[in-house]
Design a protein around this motif. Structure first.
Motif, PDB file in Angstrom:
ATOM      1  N   SER A  12       0.879  -1.187  -0.144  1.00 11.89           N
ATOM      2  CA  SER A  12       0.100  -0.029   0.024  1.00 11.89           C
ATOM      3  C   SER A  12       1.053   1.196   0.006  1.00 11.89           C
ATOM      4  O   SER A  12       0.361   2.339  -0.522  1.00 11.89           O
ATOM      5  N   TRP A  13       1.862   1.209   0.841  1.00 16.19           N
ATOM      6  CA  TRP A  13       2.725   2.381   0.927  1.00 16.19           C
ATOM      7  C   TRP A  13       3.504   2.461  -0.316  1.00 16.19           C
ATOM      8  O   TRP A  13       3.738   3.819  -0.904  1.00 16.19           O
ATOM      9  N   VAL A  14       3.990   1.582  -0.919  1.00 13.70           N
ATOM     10  CA  VAL A  14       4.691   1.545  -2.523  1.00 13.70           C
ATOM     11  C   VAL A  14       3.805   2.114  -3.322  1.00 13.70           C
ATOM     12  O   VAL A  14       4.205   2.873  -4.268  1.00 13.70           O
ATOM     13  N   ALA A  19       2.580   6.732  -6.821  1.00 17.68           N
ATOM     14  CA  ALA A  19       1.303   7.984  -7.165  1.00 17.68           C
ATOM     15  C   ALA A  19       2.073   9.038  -6.806  1.00 17.68           C
ATOM     16  O   ALA A  19       1.666  10.162  -7.923  1.00 17.68           O
ATOM     17  N   GLN A  20       2.482   9.518  -5.791  1.00 17.31           N
ATOM     18  CA  GLN A  20       3.201  10.750  -5.466  1.00 17.31           C
ATOM     19  C   GLN A  20       4.234  11.096  -6.459  1.00 17.31           C
ATOM     20  O   GLN A  20       4.433  12.471  -6.747  1.00 17.31           O
ATOM     21  N   VAL A  57      -7.223   8.034 -10.588  1.00 19.78           N
ATOM     22  CA  VAL A  57      -6.457   7.118  -9.725  1.00 19.78           C
ATOM     23  C   VAL A  57      -6.090   7.662  -8.505  1.00 19.78           C
ATOM     24  O   VAL A  57      -6.203   6.987  -7.569  1.00 19.78           O
ATOM     25  N   PHE A  58      -5.532   8.646  -8.529  1.00 18.20           N
ATOM     26  CA  PHE A  58      -4.812   9.305  -7.371  1.00 18.20           C
ATOM     27  C   PHE A  58      -5.887   9.434  -6.218  1.00 18.20           C
ATOM     28  O   PHE A  58      -5.877   9.228  -4.942  1.00 18.20           O
ATOM     29  N   VAL A  67      -2.846   6.599   0.646  1.00 16.44           N
ATOM     30  CA  VAL A  67      -1.878   7.728   0.352  1.00 16.44           C
ATOM     31  C   VAL A  67      -1.203   8.008   1.643  1.00 16.44           C
ATOM     32  O   VAL A  67      -0.110   8.486   1.711  1.00 16.44           O
ATOM     33  N   GLN A  68      -2.120   8.150   2.718  1.00 17.40           N
ATOM     34  CA  GLN A  68      -1.452   8.371   4.069  1.00 17.40           C
ATOM     35  C   GLN A  68      -1.660   7.145   5.052  1.00 17.40           C
ATOM     36  O   GLN A  68      -2.562   6.647   4.820  1.00 17.40           O
ATOM     37  N   ASP A  69      -0.986   7.234   6.193  1.00 16.41           N
ATOM     38  CA  ASP A  69      -1.101   6.626   7.259  1.00 16.41           C
ATOM     39  C   ASP A  69      -1.785   7.047   8.234  1.00 16.41           C
ATOM     40  O   ASP A  69      -1.283   7.699   8.866  1.00 16.41           O
TER      41      ASP A  69
END
Length: 88
Positions: A12-14, A19-20, A57-58, A67-69
């Motif tokens: 998920s983080w990757v 994306a960023q 998508v983003f 995108v965030q934790d």
């Protein structure tokens, strides 16, 4: 300090990281084109279609919380997360 080895093992983080990076690349290319550094130009219709798809998508990834934790406050890892050898 961020524990990068553990983060890159988390899918998920990757996905969020990639994306960023794509958003930053998009912004840099538009800026370089506006400054006249590059002459690479797509037609307006194609460019708008690509940007609409990528942004959708983003936005979807953001809505899913990828995108965030949400488990940590701020931008850094918690003290517990800094000790992980594998994603928890």
């Amino acid at each position: 300090m961020i524990n990068w080895k553990v983060r890159f093992k988390n899918r998920s983080w990757v996905m969020a990281f990639v994306a960023q990076l794509m958003i930053v690349a998009q912004m840099l290319l538009q800026g370089l084109n506006a400054l006249g550094v590059t002459d690479f130009q797509l037609t307006d219709a194609v460019q708008q279609s690509i940007l609409t798809f990528v942004n959708a998508v983003f936005i979807l990834l953001s809505l899913m919380g990828i995108v965030q934790d949400p488990t940590t406050k701020g931008m850094s890892d918690s003290e517990r997360a800094k000790t992980y050898k594998e994603p928890n």
